[in-house]
Design a protein around this motif. Structure first.
Motif, PDB file in Angstrom:
ATOM      1  N   VAL A   1     -15.978  -7.984  38.075  1.00  0.00           N
ATOM      2  CA  VAL A   1     -16.648  -8.657  39.187  1.00  0.00           C
ATOM      3  C   VAL A   1     -18.158  -8.383  39.142  1.00  0.00           C
ATOM      4  O   VAL A   1     -18.976  -9.283  39.346  1.00  0.00           O
ATOM      5  CB  VAL A   1     -16.052  -8.209  40.546  1.00  0.00           C
ATOM      6  CG1 VAL A   1     -16.864  -8.757  41.709  1.00  0.00           C
ATOM      7  CG2 VAL A   1     -14.600  -8.666  40.661  1.00  0.00           C
ATOM      8  N   LEU A   2     -18.511  -7.137  38.822  1.00  0.00           N
ATOM      9  CA  LEU A   2     -19.939  -6.788  38.772  1.00  0.00           C
ATOM     10  C   LEU A   2     -20.661  -7.463  37.600  1.00  0.00           C
ATOM     11  O   LEU A   2     -21.858  -7.721  37.665  1.00  0.00           O
ATOM     12  CB  LEU A   2     -20.106  -5.267  38.670  1.00  0.00           C
ATOM     13  CG  LEU A   2     -19.639  -4.476  39.898  1.00  0.00           C
ATOM     14  CD1 LEU A   2     -19.796  -2.981  39.657  1.00  0.00           C
ATOM     15  CD2 LEU A   2     -20.408  -4.894  41.147  1.00  0.00           C
ATOM     16  N   CYS A   3     -19.930  -7.705  36.516  1.00  0.00           N
ATOM     17  CA  CYS A   3     -20.557  -8.250  35.302  1.00  0.00           C
ATOM     18  C   CYS A   3     -20.559  -9.776  35.256  1.00  0.00           C
ATOM     19  O   CYS A   3     -21.207 -10.371  34.398  1.00  0.00           O
ATOM     20  CB  CYS A   3     -19.833  -7.739  34.055  1.00  0.00           C
ATOM     21  SG  CYS A   3     -20.133  -6.009  33.742  1.00  0.00           S
ATOM     22  N   GLU A   4     -19.806 -10.401  36.159  1.00  0.00           N
ATOM     23  CA  GLU A   4     -19.578 -11.846  36.066  1.00  0.00           C
ATOM     24  C   GLU A   4     -20.855 -12.668  35.906  1.00  0.00           C
ATOM     25  O   GLU A   4     -20.868 -13.674  35.216  1.00  0.00           O
ATOM     26  CB  GLU A   4     -18.821 -12.331  37.305  1.00  0.00           C
ATOM     27  CG  GLU A   4     -17.408 -12.726  37.007  1.00  0.00           C
ATOM     28  CD  GLU A   4     -16.760 -13.336  38.239  1.00  0.00           C
ATOM     29  OE1 GLU A   4     -15.922 -14.210  38.077  1.00  0.00           O
ATOM     30  OE2 GLU A   4     -17.118 -12.938  39.379  1.00  0.00           O
TER      31      GLU A   4
ATOM     32  N   LYS B   1     -10.624   9.261  41.880  1.00  0.00           N
ATOM     33  CA  LYS B   1     -11.153   9.467  43.237  1.00  0.00           C
ATOM     34  C   LYS B   1     -11.576   8.153  43.868  1.00  0.00           C
ATOM     35  O   LYS B   1     -11.676   8.038  45.082  1.00  0.00           O
ATOM     36  CB  LYS B   1     -12.322  10.448  43.180  1.00  0.00           C
ATOM     37  CG  LYS B   1     -11.873  11.840  42.790  1.00  0.00           C
ATOM     38  CD  LYS B   1     -13.011  12.832  42.786  1.00  0.00           C
ATOM     39  CE  LYS B   1     -12.540  14.141  42.172  1.00  0.00           C
ATOM     40  NZ  LYS B   1     -12.438  14.078  40.689  1.00  0.00           N
ATOM     41  N   HIS B   2     -11.840   7.164  42.996  1.00  0.00           N
ATOM     42  CA  HIS B   2     -12.251   5.856  43.480  1.00  0.00           C
ATOM     43  C   HIS B   2     -10.971   5.050  43.753  1.00  0.00           C
ATOM     44  O   HIS B   2     -10.515   4.282  42.911  1.00  0.00           O
ATOM     45  CB  HIS B   2     -13.093   5.217  42.368  1.00  0.00           C
ATOM     46  CG  HIS B   2     -13.621   3.882  42.701  1.00  0.00           C
ATOM     47  ND1 HIS B   2     -14.808   3.694  43.333  1.00  0.00           N
ATOM     48  CD2 HIS B   2     -13.110   2.644  42.481  1.00  0.00           C
ATOM     49  CE1 HIS B   2     -15.020   2.407  43.487  1.00  0.00           C
ATOM     50  NE2 HIS B   2     -14.007   1.746  42.980  1.00  0.00           N
TER      51      HIS B   2
ATOM     52  N   ASP C   1     -15.565   5.600  36.297  1.00  0.00           N
ATOM     53  CA  ASP C   1     -14.367   5.800  37.119  1.00  0.00           C
ATOM     54  C   ASP C   1     -13.909   4.507  37.790  1.00  0.00           C
ATOM     55  O   ASP C   1     -13.106   4.535  38.715  1.00  0.00           O
ATOM     56  CB  ASP C   1     -14.637   6.895  38.159  1.00  0.00           C
ATOM     57  CG  ASP C   1     -13.337   7.465  38.724  1.00  0.00           C
ATOM     58  OD1 ASP C   1     -12.351   7.530  37.960  1.00  0.00           O
ATOM     59  OD2 ASP C   1     -13.297   7.799  39.912  1.00  0.00           O
ATOM     60  N   MET C   2     -14.407   3.366  37.313  1.00  0.00           N
ATOM     61  CA  MET C   2     -14.080   2.117  37.986  1.00  0.00           C
ATOM     62  C   MET C   2     -12.925   1.381  37.324  1.00  0.00           C
ATOM     63  O   MET C   2     -12.670   1.539  36.142  1.00  0.00           O
ATOM     64  CB  MET C   2     -15.308   1.200  38.014  1.00  0.00           C
ATOM     65  CG  MET C   2     -16.331   1.663  39.033  1.00  0.00           C
ATOM     66  SD  MET C   2     -17.860   0.732  38.888  1.00  0.00           S
ATOM     67  CE  MET C   2     -17.356  -0.792  39.587  1.00  0.00           C
ATOM     68  N   HIS C   3     -12.238   0.582  38.134  1.00  0.00           N
ATOM     69  CA  HIS C   3     -11.152  -0.248  37.614  1.00  0.00           C
ATOM     70  C   HIS C   3     -11.773  -1.429  36.840  1.00  0.00           C
ATOM     71  O   HIS C   3     -12.776  -1.982  37.271  1.00  0.00           O
ATOM     72  CB  HIS C   3     -10.327  -0.759  38.790  1.00  0.00           C
ATOM     73  CG  HIS C   3      -9.068  -1.451  38.380  1.00  0.00           C
ATOM     74  ND1 HIS C   3      -9.059  -2.733  37.886  1.00  0.00           N
ATOM     75  CD2 HIS C   3      -7.783  -1.039  38.371  1.00  0.00           C
ATOM     76  CE1 HIS C   3      -7.809  -3.077  37.609  1.00  0.00           C
ATOM     77  NE2 HIS C   3      -7.016  -2.065  37.897  1.00  0.00           N
TER      78      HIS C   3
END
Lengths: 449, 449
Positions: A40-43, B206-207, A32-34
């Motif tokens: 940013v999390l994978c950088e 929802k996020h 459900d993430m943009h």
């Protein structure tokens, strides 16, 4: 802080990638993430791990994630995939992103992969690659929504449902005739509020604002922002619709152009990715301008040499040279900054030339007199030399006045000559003002002493 | 050319305004045009004539036309209307534009007109005026589309039809609970492609990515552009939805901030509308910086004085002062430009400090040696003085090296101290480098001669 938060979660992702159900696990984590948040999390992951995440997420989220990376990194991640995967990725990427990326690949790589890409996408890539760098063509996407004029609003919504998945936007829809000529524009808002039996040709705006495919991308960006559009249609010389430029790309263009302009102001050469460039490359970028400015500096050394007899008689004259040149350089930088920016935003027009020069002349005299008083007092107080005070003061007024006027005039002249006014930047103006100030200084000294 | 094309059609519009059926005529002329195009055509008219056009066009086109003008001009045009018309205009304006404009009116004017404005709009104005300048609150609009979570996609479209007329956008819809707390986000695209009986709460994301009302508008602009959004919801500390910021406003914010930054680079003071400002105002803007820089310049004069005995013995030393200071100033401007811009775009992070300093040191030495050779040759060739050549050359290397390093270090230091790095601009760096270069120059001369 923000850009580094990826490192906190990296071990967790690496753990998931080792599990036999990594696909399910990765999907559950990122679902459900943009794409930007996933990016940013994978950088901080290794390229191969990023490739694994992209595979796990699949179409469209994995592709969207891939598109978030810079071209250089994209290429490295791309190399972690099999040839079949590479072709799949190219097929699924947004057309504008894809064309940019292909341009970045080596020729051998392109020749190897392109034959594996589906025909429609392959043709699209080749078409987009034709457009020249810096034009509207180089940033357009071919994934636009379009409709024929003779269907009803209700039918239009049905068609848009089918188009929704692979179009960049379905909020702006372009109406074309059977020959793909652009004949109208309608927003999804217009369609939603229209009575369902109304024909598109009745709802559509016939006065469509578009840009030509060969127009400068900066001009297209300005047009889109002047009209507050979400996208602008791009046509060729025959008014055939070839694509659209969307607002998110325009924001990128604006940022890029700003960086380029600011580099020119600082005479810092072409933009390069600073943290990744070697110091040799950085040095190379900057040397050209420094050299030009050194040669301009030779002229100032020559002026001083020619007037050395004066410096020999009155050594104190030389004490005020840096101050005088500094004041002139700064005053010139201020006025050139304001004028270059004004020309860029359109606040200052070419036919304002006389008014601008008049204003800068007035500002220069006012500010110059004020500074002259200060500097003369300093000279009188510390050197107890009236003649020196008069010389420094008079030179200051003339220098500042010439500096503000030249700082305003030269960028406008450059623009008139169709050169980039931003080249008449701080360092350059400063160097020119240096020479002018010295000439003025010795002329005044000659008269006073 | 573009901005002046209005003058061509002005006489025609003035003719229409004289006719007894001016309302019909003006409407017929402008009907299918974009407000920006009408704005361009009307720019050269008298304020009273512009007001007539606005009246003739009515709601919404006339209001949209009014909104195109700069605040200063808006105020002048506003004064051409009757009080009742003024209240009507305020009621119909976009909430964000309206709040900005009211702030621009005199207090008496506001007290006179505001009581005539409908209650809902009056409350809205007061609410928006509370938000501090420069925050997300100061640029948000309250005309956003929202839906409850428990209706179906089909019902949602029906509701959006009703909301479409007075909302800034209906493409991004925010889902709130009964307490106006932001619980989800759904795009019109999501609704269109969903099955018509699906509930909004099933379709919505929802996020939700949002920004706080007190966040810096520049940060909000960056967030919106990172996520490629068309709008971003703004919430208060309790997660209540208070408004949205749309992409067109973000483009304006980016342009404004760029201008501010560029003015700082050029030490040109605060931004003012150049063509409208008096030369006195412009001079005032610039004097502060020039004064600071003159006082820094006094230090360089003092350094020269202290070393006058050297200048007396070797007059030729002074010939190379402008060249040396120029080279140092330019090298410092280059590196500060690159670092300030890098910090602004995020290309350079605070923890890159050591790497940046190392790089600039290397660049400085390399470029410095290169320039030193040139300048030494110049000194040897024309002055036939080996000692002078050595002095100038050595001073050049040290100066350029210190200049590039300081140019990189000072903006980063400023950022660490939570000051604006852009203040460490060209003129400022140049002045600091001036002093450093002179100290180095005389130190070297002392050792050589």
């Amino acid at each position: 802080m923000e850009a580094k938060k990826g490192s906190l979660i990296s071990p967790e992702i690496q753990e998931l990638l080792k599990s036999p159900e990594k696909t399910v696990q990765i999907r559950a984590l990122f679902e459900d993430m943009h794409p930007y948040d996933i990016f940013v999390l994978c950088e901080d992951l290794e390229n191969i791990e990023i490739a694994e995440c992209i595979k796990a997420l699949g179409v469209p989220l994995g592709i969207e994630l891939f598109q978030e990376f810079e071209d250089e990194l994209k290429k490295e991640i791309f190399d972690c995939f099999s040839k079949e995967w590479m072709a799949d990725i190219l097929e699924e990427m947004a057309p504008d992103e894809r064309a940019d990326f292909v341009q970045y690949l080596s020729e051998e790589k392109t020749e190897e992969i392109l034959p594996l890409v589906a025909r429609a996408e392959r043709i699209d890539i080749k078409k987009l690659l034709q457009y020249e760098e810096g034009t509207a063509g180089s940033i357009l996407t071919t994934d636009y929504a379009s409709l024929p004029p003779d269907i009803t609003a209700k039918q239009a919504i049905e068609r848009l449902k089918l188009q929704a998945f692979d179009k960049e936007t379905i909020y702006y829809i372009y109406v074309t005739d059977s020959d793909r000529r652009l004949i109208g524009f309608v927003s999804l808002r217009d369609i939603i509020v229209a009575l369902s039996h109304k024909k598109i040709e009745e709802i559509m705006h016939k006065h469509v604002i578009s840009a030509n495919v060969s127009e400068d991308k900066e001009v297209v960006a300005k047009k889109l922002s002047d009209y507050d559009f979400l996208a602008i249609p791009i046509v060729n010389d025959n008014n055939h619709l070839v694509g659209i430029v969307t607002v998110d790309d325009v924001i990128d263009v604006v940022e890029e152009e700003t960086t380029e302009d600011i580099y020119k102001y600082g005479a810092a050469g072409e933009y390069i990715d600073y943290m990744k460039a070697s110091f040799l490359n950085i040095a190379k970028q900057r040397t050209v301008w420094l050299l030009i400015l050194v040669f301009v500096g030779f002229i100032s050394a020559w002026v001083l040499e020619k007037n050395s007899f004066q410096l020999e008689t009155v050594v104190a004259l030389s004490f005020f040279i840096p101050l005088l040149l500094g004041a002139g350089g700064n005053a010139g930088t201020q006025s050139s900054t304001v004028v270059i920016r004004g020309l860029a935003t359109g606040d200052i027009q070419m036919d304002d030339l006389f008014q601008v020069i008049k204003k800068e002349l007035a500002v220069g005299i006012l500010v110059g007199v004020f500074m002259a008083v200060l500097v003369s007092l300093r000279a009188l107080w510390l050197e107890k030399d009236l003649k020196l005070g008069i010389t420094v003061g008079c030179a200051m007024v003339v220098t500042v006045m010439l500096a503000t006027t030249l700082g305003a005039f030269l960028p406008i002249l450059f623009k008139k000559l169709k050169w980039d006014p931003a080249l008449m930047s701080g360092p350059f103006i400063t160097s020119i003002v240096d020479i002018v100030s010295l000439l003025v200084y010795f002329k005044v000294a000659m008269m006073v002493f």
